[in-house]
Every structure is written in C-alpha cells, then in structure tokens.
Write an enzyme that holds these catalytic residues in place. Sequence first.
Site, PDB file in Angstrom:
ATOM      1  N   THR A  52     -76.610-127.075   7.650  1.00 56.22           N
ATOM      2  CA  THR A  52     -76.691-127.890   6.455  1.00 56.22           C
ATOM      3  C   THR A  52     -75.548-127.486   5.544  1.00 56.22           C
ATOM      4  OG1 THR A  52     -78.145-128.558   4.666  1.00 56.22           O
ATOM      5  CG2 THR A  52     -78.129-126.258   5.184  1.00 56.22           C
TER       6      THR A  52
ATOM      7  N   ALA B 189     -87.156-126.214   7.238  1.00 53.03           N
ATOM      8  CA  ALA B 189     -87.596-127.156   6.202  1.00 53.03           C
ATOM      9  C   ALA B 189     -89.008-126.841   5.743  1.00 53.03           C
ATOM     10  CB  ALA B 189     -87.524-128.580   6.739  1.00 53.03           C
TER      11      ALA B 189
END
Lengths: 207, 280
Positions: free
Chosen positions: B74, B122
């Site tokens: 990310t 996540a």
Amino acid sequence: MGDDILSYNGGVALAMKGKECIAIACDKRYGVQNRTIATNFTKIFQYSDHCFVSFCGLATDVQTVSERLKFRTNLYELREQRKLKPNVLYNMLTNLLYERRFGPYFVFALVVGLDPKTGETFIYDSDNIGAVSDNVNLATVGTASEYIFGLGELFFKPNMNADELFEATSQALLNGVDRDSASGWGAVVYVIEKDKITVRELKGRQD
Amino acid sequence: MALANVLGFKSNNEFDRSLQCQKTDNNIDEFCPTLNIENIAQFITLPPYADPAKYLKMVNEKVDRVKIQFLKGTTTLAFKFRNGVIVAVDSRATAGGFIASGEVKKVIEINPYLLGTMAGGAADCAFWERVLARHCRIYELRNKEKISVAAASKILANMIFEYRGMGLSMGTMIVGWDKRGPGLYMVSDDGERISDNIFSVGSGSIYAYSILDAGYKYEMSTVDAIDLARRAIVHAAHRDAASGNIVRIYHMKETGWEKIEEKDTNDYMYQYRDEKTMNF
C-alpha cells in the site's frame, strides 16, 4: 508476489484469431516484484513476414530464448533459402524448450502466424518445457492470463474482421491487466493481415 | 453500547443481551462474562495451547517453509504543516499478484477529530482502531475534554503490544488536532510509536518519501500541501505494483478533519505527463 519465479517480473500476452487475420498483444511492464522499472518492455518478437512469438515469464529468459530462437531461425532461412512457416517455427521453439527439460527456461510462449497465400491462421501456445497445443482460437500467457482468458472468451466471435479483432483483443487485455498488479502500464497490439501488419500502442492504466 | 456500559444501563432488549453488553438476567449470564476492554482477550480466540506467541511465531517467520507473509502492499502518507496535517492514501488491496480490490478505504475515521490510516492487515487495523474509538469516547465522557493525539496513539500502541509476536500486522498513523496543535504519530505492530513531521507507510512509501522530501516545507500553503500529497501518492501508484487505483486526501484542521478528494490516480498521471512533471 511471493516466491513464484514466473511472477518475479510479471507480464502478459494474448492472441486471438479473426477471418484471415490474427492479433497478438502484450503489456509493456518490466518490474522486479513490486518495483516497476520500465514501461517499454514489449514481449513480442517477429521471426518471419507473418510469424510472431510472444514470451512471458522471467525477463532474462524472455530475452535469451527470443535471441536463441532467432539464431536458429536465421540459420534455417540461410540453409533452406525460404521464409519460415508458423508450424515450423512452433516446432523449433518447442524443441528448443525441451532441450532444457531438466533445467528449464522460465517462459511460456505464444506463437502466431498467417499464411499470406491461403489466409490460414495459426495460434499455438507452449508451456516452459515445450508442450505442444492445437491450433486454437484464443490463447494467453503470463501472470494475468486467467483474467484475460475470461474476457477474451467473452469478446471472441468467429470470423471477426481486423477492426473488430483489434477491439476485442485490446479490451480483453487492458481490462484483464487491471486485476493483476504485475502487468499493465500500457500495451502494444499487432494485427496481422495477408497484406499488412498494423502495430498500435494502447494507452492503459499507469498504476 | 459504550455509553450504556459506562453508566450501568440495564436493558431488556434482545440486541443488548446478544452483545453481552450488560447482565440483564443474572441466571443466563453466568457463563457469559461482560465484554470489557480489560477482558477482550477472552473474546478473541487464541490458539488453545499454553504459549501462543511461541507457536504463532512459526507462521510469521520462515520456519520449515511455513510462512504467512503479510506484505504491507500500500502507500499511505501523512505530514504536519503550518495549517494542520494532510493525510493521503491509495486504495488498492493485493493478495499475492491478484488485485483484490481497487476501492479500499484506508483512512479510518475514528471520530470527527482523529483519523487513523490502514497498512498491513485490513482486519487488524479496522478492528483495533474501532476499539481505540471506544476508548477515546469513554475518555471524553469521563473527562469532559477531547483526548490528546499522544494519549490516543499510546492507548493503541499499548493494546498492540499485548499481542506482540503473535502476527498482528499494522502500520498505522494516528492523526489529530489537540490543544498542543496538530498531532501525528506512527504506530506499528512491533509496538513502535513515534512522532515526527512526515511519515509514509507501505510498499510504496519509498517512492512517496522522495516526492515528500523534495517538496516539503512546514510553511506551505494548504493548496500546495494537498498537491504535494497527491503527487506523492500518484508517483508511488505508478512505480509500486501494489499501490494504485484511487487517491484519497484528508485535511486535519483545528475544527476536525475534512475530506478533500477521492480521485483516480491514473487521470492525474496522464495530467502530470502532459504537464511534463512525470515521464512514462
């Protein structure tokens, strides 16, 4: 990306048949795992007037196998004094790959060709140790091959003309690579017809 | 739920009972203790052997070729400047080479004056930041003032430290504005908690850092700061295979955070190419 050697560099290619025409397309990314190093690394090589091969997999092997195959095809043309036919090229390639059966090259190959006199079309694909395939309508190789296969099957119709074929191939490739992090960053499409070869660069997502 | 717990509110309705918020009937709840932050460990099922950390270590480090590798694929960044804090994130989630989603919300809105970013797992980020939100709310109710960013990030870091070595994967930045001004802390799964002016987390952080370091000035205007953050994410999205799709930018001000934009990185890339500030 993990430890998989075939997804170390990434890349993808697709070939589709039309009526007396063929399209072959590939992406342009050259990267090392997550890092993108270049966006001009095309994976399609020409071996004769209407014969093209695309190699996808480990980048060093893409370069090596394409050059070693060129060596053999050059010798063929010198000895035989004639240009290669697609099925001959395919046989040469599968032999080259099988010679390294127990220490293989890490590339999967797509061979495409057209006979300019009869308009007969050829698409063959090979795994990295030279497994032969039949002459198929649609073939893909590379890290995003599953995603592109799905779209390719959706857009393929038999006997498309050159424009429809270009559209189908481009859309399948561009949308398929958007689901793969190791391919994309632009694309190039070759549309091969009896009398001409058209090369088009596609604008794709640059992420 | 948090308020009811704090005030000892008893309710007869089924919803509360199923959440084990409060004992509504002494007989039923004998075997079901109430869910508190202190005993949350009982509700998160750990493996049923004596020393979970020792065995969970095996799947985090490469022992006998068993490895679950959480790669922080990310790009998230945040930096302090004269008018507050800018937070910018991408939105891609990859599972190996497969792009699982291009629309992940990597900025977690903890409350109207605190933001957290998501990098790594996540689930880990989303869950623990929600627990943090509960703590912050309780603090605010008990003390009649907003919690400081330092305290909020410390609470999160301490919660994570309990699970150190067990395979949590979080590289999060806690951003807020309190009475000391703008606050920015980076908290990660190994228990690290640091404060600085510029942070970037994730596989694309190396590309974002180059853009940020080249263009950062504390006295920047808000417009320039947003542009810098946007460019950093766009450049990271271009070079990093695991980042891309949408760029989301938030601005943390004295009055709380404001969402500035969420646009496609690819459109910006072609725009920057035309402006000749990016070449490909």
